[in-house]
Design a protein around this motif. Structure first.
Motif, short mmCIF file in Angstrom:
data_model
loop_
_atom_site.label_atom_id
_atom_site.label_comp_id
_atom_site.label_asym_id
_atom_site.label_seq_id
_atom_site.Cartn_x
_atom_site.Cartn_y
_atom_site.Cartn_z
N TYR A 131 12.82 5.19 -7.44
CA TYR A 131 13.20 4.15 -8.38
C TYR A 131 11.97 3.31 -8.72
N LYS A 132 12.13 2.47 -9.74
CA LYS A 132 11.04 1.60 -10.20
C LYS A 132 11.56 0.17 -10.31
N GLU A 133 10.65 -0.78 -10.06
CA GLU A 133 10.97 -2.20 -10.26
C GLU A 133 9.76 -2.85 -10.90
N LYS A 134 9.97 -3.51 -12.02
CA LYS A 134 8.86 -4.17 -12.73
C LYS A 134 8.20 -5.23 -11.84
N MET A 135 9.01 -6.03 -11.11
CA MET A 135 8.45 -7.04 -10.21
C MET A 135 9.24 -7.01 -8.91
N HIS A 136 8.78 -6.19 -8.00
CA HIS A 136 9.42 -6.10 -6.69
C HIS A 136 8.85 -7.19 -5.80
N PRO B 95 3.88 -6.07 -8.39
CA PRO B 95 4.12 -5.74 -9.79
C PRO B 95 4.03 -4.24 -10.06
N ASN B 96 4.84 -3.78 -10.99
CA ASN B 96 4.84 -2.38 -11.45
C ASN B 96 5.08 -1.40 -10.31
N SER B 97 6.06 -1.66 -9.49
CA SER B 97 6.35 -0.80 -8.34
C SER B 97 7.06 0.49 -8.74
N VAL B 98 6.52 1.59 -8.25
CA VAL B 98 7.13 2.92 -8.43
C VAL B 98 7.30 3.49 -7.02
N PHE B 99 8.52 3.43 -6.50
CA PHE B 99 8.80 3.88 -5.13
C PHE B 99 8.99 5.39 -5.10
N PHE B 100 8.25 6.05 -4.19
CA PHE B 100 8.37 7.50 -4.05
C PHE B 100 8.69 7.90 -2.61
N TYR B 101 8.77 6.96 -1.72
CA TYR B 101 9.09 7.18 -0.30
C TYR B 101 9.72 5.89 0.18
N ASN B 102 10.55 5.95 1.19
CA ASN B 102 11.24 4.76 1.66
C ASN B 102 10.26 3.62 1.98
N GLY B 103 10.27 2.57 1.15
CA GLY B 103 9.40 1.42 1.35
C GLY B 103 7.97 1.59 0.90
N VAL B 104 7.65 2.72 0.28
CA VAL B 104 6.27 3.01 -0.15
C VAL B 104 6.26 3.23 -1.66
N GLY C 209 -2.23 -4.03 -6.71
CA GLY C 209 -2.63 -4.63 -5.44
C GLY C 209 -4.13 -4.60 -5.28
N SER C 210 -4.59 -5.14 -4.19
CA SER C 210 -6.01 -5.25 -3.90
C SER C 210 -6.67 -3.88 -3.77
#
Length: 175
Positions: free
Chosen positions: A111-116, A127-136, A141-142
């Protein structure tokens, strides 16, 4: 000795011919014993080919052509692919630190979340989170310090990954 073997072989041949003819009602072709395999070990068949197909690697990346996103942890780079061709990248990434490493393997976008907001890390913005594994996830980011398992991208790269990847797309993470 040779004559005895020849006679024994001839009698076996005649017996086989008679039995074959009798069992077929006398109308079938008579097969000679010499043409009939003696046991299943005498039957030769082509060996079965069970070797799995070797994966086809995409040009210029350490992943296969089935990947939509490719991540090299040792190279600290990532790419977006379309049918095995690079469409974006390489871009710099920062993977997970020792003890919180980014998982190796082939995954799919969950799933994806614009601002997780990370509940695990005091609502830290991702920002711009694209989840491909549980919690990852891939997310902004830095690029100077290791993550807690996620794949950090620059702001422009995270936006590109977010807008390009869809639920179910294949993500390959390699060493």
């Amino acid at each position: 000795m040779r004559i005895r073997r020849a006679v024994a072989g001839l009698s076996t041949l005649v017996a086989a011919a008679v039995l074959t003819a009798c069992s077929a009602g006398g109308t079938a072709d008579v097969r000679l014993a010499a043409e009939t395999p003696k046991s299943t070990s005498d039957i030769t068949t082509a060996p079965a080919t069970t070797t799995p197909a070797k994966p086809v690697m995409a040009a210029g990346v350490p992943c296969t052509i089935t990947a939509t996103a490719c991540v090299s942890l040792s190279g600290k780079q990532a790419w977006l692919l379309d049918e095995g061709k690079i469409v974006y990248g390489p871009v710099k990434i920062m993977p997970g630190k020792k003890g919180s490493t980014t998982p190796l393997g082939t995954w799919h976008v969950l799933y994806k979340e614009k601002m997780h907001l990370s509940r695990e890390f005091d609502n830290a913005p991702m920002p711009n989170s694209v989840f491909f594994y549980n919690g990852v996830a891939f997310h902004e980011g830095s690029l100077a310090k290791y993550s807690n398992g996620c794949v950090h991208l620059s702001a422009p790269a995270s936006l590109k990954f977010f807008s390009s990847l869809s639920k179910g797309d294949e993500v390959q993470v390699v060493r």
